[in-house]
Structure formats: C-alpha cells, structure tokens
Design an enzyme around this catalytic site. Structure first.
Site, PDB file in Angstrom:
ATOM      1  N   TRP A 245     -19.108  -4.923   3.361  1.00 60.12           N
ATOM      2  CA  TRP A 245     -17.747  -4.900   2.820  1.00 60.12           C
ATOM      3  C   TRP A 245     -17.503  -6.319   2.325  1.00 60.12           C
ATOM      4  O   TRP A 245     -17.418  -7.253   3.120  1.00 60.12           O
ATOM      5  CB  TRP A 245     -16.752  -4.504   3.912  1.00 60.12           C
ATOM      6  CG  TRP A 245     -15.358  -4.327   3.407  1.00 60.12           C
ATOM      7  CD1 TRP A 245     -14.842  -3.190   2.851  1.00 60.12           C
ATOM      8  CD2 TRP A 245     -14.296  -5.283   3.420  1.00 60.12           C
ATOM      9  NE1 TRP A 245     -13.521  -3.397   2.507  1.00 60.12           N
ATOM     10  CE2 TRP A 245     -13.160  -4.673   2.835  1.00 60.12           C
ATOM     11  CE3 TRP A 245     -14.185  -6.603   3.845  1.00 60.12           C
ATOM     12  CZ2 TRP A 245     -11.938  -5.325   2.688  1.00 60.12           C
ATOM     13  CZ3 TRP A 245     -12.965  -7.270   3.699  1.00 60.12           C
ATOM     14  CH2 TRP A 245     -11.865  -6.623   3.129  1.00 60.12           C
TER      15      TRP A 245
ATOM     16  N   GLY B   9     -18.825 -11.242   9.259  1.00 64.00           N
ATOM     17  CA  GLY B   9     -17.891 -12.323   9.551  1.00 64.00           C
ATOM     18  C   GLY B   9     -17.760 -13.262   8.355  1.00 64.00           C
ATOM     19  O   GLY B   9     -18.170 -12.922   7.240  1.00 64.00           O
TER      20      GLY B   9
ATOM     21  N   LYS C 162      -0.937   6.686   5.510  1.00 64.46           N
ATOM     22  CA  LYS C 162      -2.041   7.639   5.391  1.00 64.46           C
ATOM     23  C   LYS C 162      -2.187   8.095   3.948  1.00 64.46           C
ATOM     24  O   LYS C 162      -3.275   8.164   3.413  1.00 64.46           O
ATOM     25  CB  LYS C 162      -1.756   8.833   6.306  1.00 64.46           C
ATOM     26  CG  LYS C 162      -2.861   9.443   7.039  1.00 64.46           C
ATOM     27  CD  LYS C 162      -3.503   8.669   8.168  1.00 64.46           C
ATOM     28  CE  LYS C 162      -3.430   7.205   8.180  1.00 64.46           C
ATOM     29  NZ  LYS C 162      -3.721   6.501   9.367  1.00 64.46           N
TER      30      LYS C 162
ATOM     31  N   GLU D 138      -3.573   5.202   1.573  1.00 62.53           N
ATOM     32  CA  GLU D 138      -4.951   4.735   1.726  1.00 62.53           C
ATOM     33  C   GLU D 138      -5.995   5.755   1.302  1.00 62.53           C
ATOM     34  O   GLU D 138      -7.086   5.374   0.888  1.00 62.53           O
ATOM     35  CB  GLU D 138      -5.234   4.214   3.139  1.00 62.53           C
ATOM     36  CG  GLU D 138      -5.209   5.235   4.221  1.00 62.53           C
ATOM     37  CD  GLU D 138      -5.361   4.615   5.608  1.00 62.53           C
ATOM     38  OE1 GLU D 138      -6.128   3.669   5.768  1.00 62.53           O
ATOM     39  OE2 GLU D 138      -4.694   5.099   6.531  1.00 62.53           O
TER      40      GLU D 138
ATOM     41  N   HIS E 260      20.696   1.504   0.849  1.00 65.88           N
ATOM     42  CA  HIS E 260      20.804   0.051   0.695  1.00 65.88           C
ATOM     43  C   HIS E 260      19.800  -0.487  -0.326  1.00 65.88           C
ATOM     44  O   HIS E 260      19.532  -1.675  -0.364  1.00 65.88           O
ATOM     45  CB  HIS E 260      20.604  -0.634   2.048  1.00 65.88           C
ATOM     46  CG  HIS E 260      21.649  -0.244   3.050  1.00 65.88           C
ATOM     47  ND1 HIS E 260      22.953  -0.652   2.939  1.00 65.88           N
ATOM     48  CD2 HIS E 260      21.592   0.571   4.131  1.00 65.88           C
ATOM     49  CE1 HIS E 260      23.654  -0.128   3.942  1.00 65.88           C
ATOM     50  NE2 HIS E 260      22.845   0.620   4.672  1.00 65.88           N
TER      51      HIS E 260
HETATM   52  C1  F6R Z   1      -5.113   3.174   8.910  1.00 62.09           C
HETATM   53  C2  F6R Z   1      -6.140   2.387   9.530  1.00 62.09           C
HETATM   54  C3  F6R Z   1      -5.884   0.938   9.774  1.00 62.09           C
HETATM   55  C4  F6R Z   1      -6.145   0.612  11.255  1.00 62.09           C
HETATM   56  C5  F6R Z   1      -6.007  -0.891  11.500  1.00 62.09           C
HETATM   57  C6  F6R Z   1      -6.168  -1.243  12.949  1.00 62.09           C
HETATM   58  O1  F6R Z   1      -5.490   4.497   8.786  1.00 62.09           O
HETATM   59  O2  F6R Z   1      -7.173   2.871   9.862  1.00 62.09           O
HETATM   60  O3  F6R Z   1      -4.589   0.592   9.414  1.00 62.09           O
HETATM   61  O4  F6R Z   1      -5.242   1.337  12.021  1.00 62.09           O
HETATM   62  O5  F6R Z   1      -6.961  -1.571  10.744  1.00 62.09           O
HETATM   63  O6  F6R Z   1      -7.417  -0.882  13.426  1.00 62.09           O
HETATM   64  P1  F6R Z   1      -7.737  -0.812  14.957  1.00 62.09           P
HETATM   65  O7  F6R Z   1      -6.882   0.260  15.531  1.00 62.09           O
HETATM   66  O8  F6R Z   1      -9.186  -0.501  15.023  1.00 62.09           O
HETATM   67  O9  F6R Z   1      -7.389  -2.144  15.525  1.00 62.09           O
END
Ligand code: F6R
Length: 611
Positions: free
Chosen positions: A80, A105, A491, A494, A510
């Site tokens: 990524w 990282g 949801k 994304e 508002h």
């Molecule tokens: C939304 C989604 C992200 C995670 C966020 C936190 O569908 O997947 O917003 O909720 O990156 O991730 P965790 O829960 O793994 O810390």
C-alpha cells in the site's frame, strides 16, 4: 497496511509466499513482489504492479520457462503505497548490492540517510530502498547479515517491520520490528514470516510474536531472538487459534457479504460467557480491575479510528444511560494523540481496534499509559500489538475480518462496550432491574440480526439499485442513531465512492439542509422512541425540500419517504445496531450495483499501521 511474508527451510518457498500474499492482500494491493534464492544460490526477483494475481501470473510464466531449482528461502510483500507511486519499480522487495528487503512502515529520516549513502545508485522513490542500501553499506566481509541490519536500524527513525535476505548468506532471514507487526511461524524444518497470522494458517499453528525493538535470525530449524543491543531474548511460542474456514469466503460472492451475514454467530462469540440473563449479570473476565477499582472510575475516555471510533460513540450513549456519575469522552485517536489533553485521575481508557495494529490508536494507547492511566482494549485480533500493550480488556472474538470495510467488528465492539457499561453500573451499585433490559436485549440481538440477514437481503438489494446512480448522500439520525448515521455514511463512501455525510438530525437545519436537491439522496434513521416525533419533523423538513428519502426504522407508524425498510423487532435499546446491519447491506449492494471491488476498495487497506 502492506503485507510481509517469508519462508526458509526445506520446502518450495514460493508456494508459501504466493499463498501468504493472497491472504495478506487486504492489507495493500497496489503492487506485489517476491524474491527467492534457489539451491543454486541464485536470486530470482519478481515484481508486478497491481494485485497478487498479477504476480502469480508472472511466477507461473517463469516456472514454465526456467530450469527447476528448489527455492530454499524467500521473502515477499504486498504494498500500500506511502512513498512513490504504485509501480513495478517501487514494489518490494528492494535490492541493494547483495541485500533484498521487504518493509512495512515509514523510514522518516530517509532523505538524510540517502544523502549519506554514496555507493548505491537509487532507482526508486521509496524510503525502503534507502534502508536496503544502508544495510548493504554496513554489510562487509567482517559483518554478519544480522549485525548489518542491527547497525542500520540504530540509525533509522520511523516505523518498520522488515525481512531481509542476502545471496551471501542464503540460509537466514533477518527480521525486525518497531511499530509494524511481525510474526514468526515455527514449522517442521521450516520457518515462516508473516505480518499477520492469517498467512500462516495451514502451514503452522505455532507462532512467535515479535515485540517492538526485537529482531530475529530465522533459519529452517531455529529462531534466534535478540534486542537491538544484540542481547539474546527467549522466545515464547504461542498457538494460533484461527481455522481455515474463517479465512475463506464459504460460498459468498464477497468477504464483505459473508462478514455481514455471519454477525449472528460472531456476536454470539462476543457474548458467550459474558452475560447471564437469568441472574441479570454481565462480566468481562479480562479487565484486570477489582470491583473496588471499577467503583472508583469516574471518567472514561474512548479512542479508536474510523468504524471503531463510531462504535465508541455509540457505546458512549449506552454507557451514559447505564452508569450514573460517569463522564465520557470519545475521541478519534488520530486527533487525541497530538492534543494537550488532560485526564482526571480516576479515568479508564477504552482503546478500540479491530486489527489491534492501527498506528494512531496504538500511539494514543502509549501516550495514555505514559500518563499513568489504566488502559483497556476492545480488540478483535488475538495477539495484536494493542491487545498485548493494554493493561486489560476484552477480545471481541468476531473472527478474522478480511474485507477492508469493517462490519462485524463494529457490532461486536458495541456489544462489548455495552457489557462493560452493565458491569460498571453493577459495580457501582445499580439494581438488577435497571440493567436487566440491556442484558435481555444483548441476548436477543444475534437472532434479531439473523432475521435481517436471512430475510431482508433481496429487498435491500432492490432499494440499493435505485440509489446507486447518485453521487451524494446524506445520512441523519438523532441520539444513538447519530453515530450510526456516521458509520452508515462511512460504509457507503468507502465501498461505493458516493460522497456521503452522516449528520445529527437536529443539526440539518443549521446548514446541511441547503445541500438538498435532486443530485442527493438521504438515508433517514428513526427509532420508535421518545424522540420519534422530533425525528419525523426533520424528515418532513427534508421532504418539503424535495428530498429523495430512504428510511430505515423499527416503527410501524406512517412515514412519508421514497423507500422504507421496517425492521420487525421488539428490541428497543439496541435497535440502532439492527439499523446499522441494514445500512451495511445497503452499502454492499450499492457498491455491487456500481460494479466496484467491494472487498478491496480503491486507495484503502486494512489495518492502517502508518500515520
Ligand atoms: C472502516 C474501516 C476503518 C477502520 C479503522 C480502524 O470500514 O475499516 O475505518 O475501522 O481504520 O481500524 P481498526 O479497528 O483495525 O483499528
């Protein structure tokens, strides 16, 4: 974010590398690569832009043309992008001299390091190539690979999980971690590396979880652990308890649909052994807090990111209803970590994370701990960094969440927070009657979700088709439905790429009501409670301005809207969780109707281990 695999030993390394990368693909999917060293001591580096399947095609075509040689060692990566565009050139593994490196990282001081390195011609835009070159520059005749890695890491600022191999030392993988997870799988004359336990399933169930500041020299028949000052550390081998079924689609078209539909059973796992309807008690075993310590809690701060943050917000409403004299803050971890925040002495922090690896959430946890505040995790992935660093907490036991969008974790997180609220209320002397309705509703929730996922899918899919053509959406709800509206909008955006906003219903007038025109549709969330009439008024205001409203409600009362899904439930307090399940299905079917890659939406990755 990004996935790392590695393998050394007797078997064909490539088989594990490709299988592992497929399993980790949800962590990043803009390019992938592997390097293997054969029994002839020659390295083969293969990289491809795009998904792991592209790399696999490349591997197959090489297999057809090349002379067979057993790959005794190899490392791989699915990326990524952080530094440098997604391309074959920027894909890992990166090579410098005899060194091959995969890295998760960010090396923050890579520009300074790059300026110092003279004997390497840089060909990529990545921070990772700089680390490879740095290790190579320190890897001379008098140094072992592990020592070179060790010296290089002392010069590095940033976060890393790395695996390094070299043709000069083709029997060892050197791994290290600081801020990015790494697991060593212990097999029979075979040692595996993975950034996530799911890659190891079917290969071995024995694992060593590396801690920050640790490195290891992995050979086929041994693993040697050290800290960064080269002092030996004893390894703790743990058992991974994930079965193969849990990481397969099991006949569903997408992991997302599977994960939405399996919520009745994953939620039962969350609740199991933690609520007792007959005795009206709730108990989370791993809090590591005595009843006296629970009684003393006056303030709760809840942190998380994205969906976990919204679960925290919904949990706040339940905690407020359940526990008198408790103040609560819910803060996005990415914000809290840089604020000059103040927490009263008798605070407990609840740290919510599905993956247990989210960089911002982890940073908050560490900062809160540094201030001497007790931290409790609400975590899904067993053995994850957050789970290991909190003072106590609860595993939500929702099972592996593979689809990038988080669904079943949200439901389990909200349930865990509600149980915590009940337990806290009881510790503070709440009478059984005042909490019994929460316990009863929690116990019924899995069956209520089951009704939706088994009966309402087709109807929701039909409605989703109607709204799939829009580019803008506004979700609104009041009280407990406000965080649910934000989660619904998240949801949708994304996975469907429709611009969507979740708003508090009372706030529409508002400002946001100005947006309403024919290019928008609205998702109105309503529960039949004391706020129903107020919510209805907001809905009428939107209707009066020509809104295209889709209502999700548990009410049987008359409501004017283009489309309505009425949930048939007796649940009252936890009805927002059911409404959210409808929203999850709605977002899923909109994304499918738009032809999107629902499990691996563009630009995203599961488990955000960089800032
Ligand atoms: C939304 C989604 C992200 C995670 C966020 C936190 O569908 O997947 O917003 O909720 O990156 O991730 P965790 O829960 O793994 O810390």
């Amino acid at each position: 974010m990004c996935g790392i695999v590695g393998c050394v030993g007797e078997k064909q390394a490539r088989n594990y590398l490709i299988s592992g990368l497929h399993r980790l693909e949800y962590r990043g999917y803009d390019s992938a690569g592997i390097v293997t060293i054969g029994t002839d001591n020659k390295a083969t580096l293969l990289r491809a832009k795009g998904k792991v399947s592209k790399l696999e095609e490349l591997v197959s075509s090489i297999r057809r043309t090349a002379k067979p040689s057993t790959d005794k060692i190899g490392i791989g990566h699915t990326r990524w992008a952080t530094h440098g565009e997604p391309s074959e050139k920027n894909a890992h593994p990166h090579k410098a001299g005899d060194i091959y490196l995969v890295h998760n990282g960010i090396i923050e001081n890579y520009k300074e390091l790059k300026a110092e390195i003279k004997n390497h011609k840089f060909i990529t835009d990545t921070d990772t190539e700089v680390l490879a070159a740095l290790i190579d520059s320190l890897y001379d005749q008098n140094t072992t690979l592990a020592d070179a890695v060790n010296q290089a890491l002392k010069l590095v600022a940033g976060t890393y999980g790395i695996a390094v191999i070299s043709v000069r030392n083709p029997d060892e993988i050197v791994v290290a971690r600081s801020g990015s997870p790494l697991i060593i799988g212990v097999g029979d004359n075979e040692t595996y590396i993975a950034s996530d336990a799911s890659a190891l399933i079917g290969f071995t169930d024995k694992a060593i979880y590396l801690n920050d500041g640790e490195m290891a020299i992995c050979r086929g028949d041994s693993v040697e652990l050290r800290d960064l000052s080269a002092q030996p550390i004893s390894a703790k081998v743990e058992t991974i308890e994930i079965d193969m079924q849990a990481i397969q689609k099991q006949g569903y078209e997408h992991f997302l649909l599977k994960e939405i539909c399996e919520q009745p059973s994953t939620l039962r796992s969350t609740l199991s052994g933690r609520i007792n309807v007959k005795d009206k008690v709730a108990n989370l075993g791993g809090l590591n807090l005595t009843p006296a310590e629970l009684r003393k809690i006056e303030h709760v701060v809840i942190v998380g990111c994205g969906t976990a943050y919204y679960a925290g917000l919904l949990g706040m409403y339940y905690l407020e209803q359940l526990v008198d004299d408790l103040t609560i803050d819910v803060v996005a971890a990415s914000e809290l970590r840089y604020r000059s925040f103040h927490l009263p002495k008798d605070t407990v922090a609840l740290v919510i994370s599905q993956s247990g690896e989210t960089a911002d959430t982890l940073a908050c946890l560490r900062e809160i701990k540094r201030r001497g505040i007790k931290t409790l995790g609400v975590v899904n992935v067993v053995g994850s960094t957050i789970a290991r660093e909190v003072d106590g907490g609860v595993y939500v036991h929702a099972g592996p969440e593979i689809s990038v969008a988080s669904t079943k974790a949200f439901t389990s997180q909200v349930a865990a927070l509600t149980i915590f609220g009940i337990q806290l209320a009881q510790a503070k002397g709440a009478d059984l009657q005042s909490v019994s309705k929460y316990i009863e509703e929690l116990a019924k929730l899995p069956d209520e979700i089951d009704k939706i996922v088994s009966k309402d899918k087709e109807k929701i899919a039909k409605i989703a088709k109607r709204y799939a053509k829009y580019e803008h959406a506004l979700y609104f709800g009041r009280d407990t439905l406000y965080p649910v509206a934000m989660e619904g909008a998240l949801k949708l955006k994304e996975i469907s790429y429709i611009q969507a906003e979740g708003y508090a219903a009372g706030e529409l007038k508002h400002g946001p009501i100005a947006l309403i025109d024919d290019s928008f549709f609205e998702v109105a969330l309503l529960i039949d409670n004391w706020l129903f009439d107020k919510s209805l008024s907001t809905l009428e205001e939107v209707n009066a301005r020509g809104g295209h409203i889709f209502v999700i409600t548990n009410s049987k009362k008359a409501i004017k809207a283009e489309e309505i899904i009425r949930i048939n439930t007796k649940l009252d307090i936890l009805a927002p969780v059911l409404i959210n399940v409808v929203q999850q299905l709605f977002a899923y079917y909109v994304a499918v109707a738009r032809g999107n890659d629902v499990d691996q939406p563009r630009n995203l990755a599961k488990s955000v281990t960089v800032e």
